[in-house]
Design a protein around this motif. Sequence first.
Motif, short mmCIF file in Angstrom:
data_model
loop_
_atom_site.label_atom_id
_atom_site.label_comp_id
_atom_site.label_asym_id
_atom_site.label_seq_id
_atom_site.Cartn_x
_atom_site.Cartn_y
_atom_site.Cartn_z
N SER A 172 0.84 -1.28 -0.13
CA SER A 172 -0.12 -0.17 -0.05
C SER A 172 0.73 1.26 -0.18
O SER A 172 0.59 2.07 -0.68
N ILE A 173 1.91 1.07 0.71
CA ILE A 173 2.92 2.38 0.91
C ILE A 173 3.43 2.66 -0.41
O ILE A 173 3.72 3.56 -0.81
N GLU A 174 4.03 1.60 -0.99
CA GLU A 174 4.68 1.80 -2.33
C GLU A 174 3.58 2.48 -3.58
O GLU A 174 3.96 2.88 -4.34
N MET A 175 2.45 1.85 -3.30
CA MET A 175 1.43 2.21 -4.36
C MET A 175 1.26 3.66 -4.33
O MET A 175 1.07 4.68 -5.39
N LEU A 176 1.25 4.14 -3.11
CA LEU A 176 1.09 5.46 -2.76
C LEU A 176 2.25 6.15 -3.18
O LEU A 176 2.11 7.30 -4.00
N HIS A 177 3.45 5.88 -3.13
CA HIS A 177 4.86 6.28 -3.57
C HIS A 177 4.48 6.37 -5.05
O HIS A 177 4.91 7.69 -5.53
N LEU A 230 7.11 10.15 3.49
CA LEU A 230 6.77 8.50 3.19
C LEU A 230 7.67 7.67 3.79
O LEU A 230 7.44 6.44 4.19
N PHE A 231 8.95 8.12 4.01
CA PHE A 231 9.81 7.21 4.68
C PHE A 231 9.33 7.15 6.31
O PHE A 231 9.23 6.13 6.98
N GLN A 232 9.07 8.36 6.73
CA GLN A 232 8.59 8.44 8.22
C GLN A 232 7.34 7.45 8.30
O GLN A 232 7.20 6.47 9.22
N LEU A 233 6.33 7.54 7.40
CA LEU A 233 5.32 6.79 7.42
C LEU A 233 5.55 5.39 7.50
O LEU A 233 5.09 4.53 8.19
N SER A 234 6.43 4.89 6.46
CA SER A 234 6.42 3.53 6.34
C SER A 234 7.37 2.83 7.57
O SER A 234 6.86 1.64 8.01
#
Length: 327
Positions: A76-81, A179-183
């Motif tokens: 999900s995070i990579e798709m957001l990226h 996004l790094f922080q979120l991950s």
Amino acid sequence: MKLHQMWADYPTIQDELSETLKKMEQVVRLKNKPVETAIKETIHAGGKLLRPAYQLLFAQFGPEQDREKAISLAASIEMLHIATLIHDDIVDEAEVRRGKPNLRSRFGNSVAVYAGDYLFVCCFKLLSEYASSLKSMQLNAKSMEKVLNGELGQMDNRYNYHLSVDEYLENISGKTAELFQLSCFVGAYESGTSERFAKKAGEIGLSIGMAFQIIDDILDYTKTSEAIGKPVLEDIRQGVYSLPLIYALQTEKKDELLSYLKKKAELSQIEAEKVRQIVVEVKGVENAQELAESYTKKALREIHKLPSTQASDTLAALTTLILKRVD
């Protein structure tokens, strides 16, 4: 589904990243098959999968180990990226991404907009199925807002010859570091760690993201287009001024630099090369490297405080690798 070659040195996470790619491909289902194929090709276009890697590594610290959940949240995070990258290419009118024609150049702006939007939907579809609480959903929404604010801040400051270091750092903290922080936060939090530990993981991710973007900007002044997979110094023509140039504009060479920068999109390649030479000469690159090193040391210092496990060893090795790209 070929992973970036760098993961051959990290076998403990290699399989999970392969599964992350598979999960992303499974989620993408469109009636428009050419666009579906283009999105899947974008997914497999050679990205390093750093954000999902950090999410997966921090997921190993909690007591609630769930491999499928961790992989799905990483996807999900990579798709957001990737969605943000597609939209970046539209705004920048870019033709290539990682050295290859991007989705926008192949299908046009309209299709690219919808493809990016679709990936946002895929991201939240996975979150709604696998996140343990509304907190992760809220954090993702908040992160999207911060990313957008960072992008808008960068857009608002185009051709701003007076852009300060603090303003630049504020923009990249949203544009990249968020996004790094979120991950890191989601990886820890969703594996059942304390919220305090998860916040500390997020702080590590923020430092990593800040260093990562500064180094990316340094590469424009130290590498060739072929080496980094995009036209170097193109940001200067578009009025996007990064840290090495900002530092250089604070020196006695400011007027000379402005004589070139005021040509905006008309700046020739020869003139862009002259800008590069000046920035290096007045230590703009060197000063940027020092700040990147500061963020890198901060991230590694906090990683070394984590419980001593295989995951923490991998975190330290991976962070050292990706934040030492300026040699």
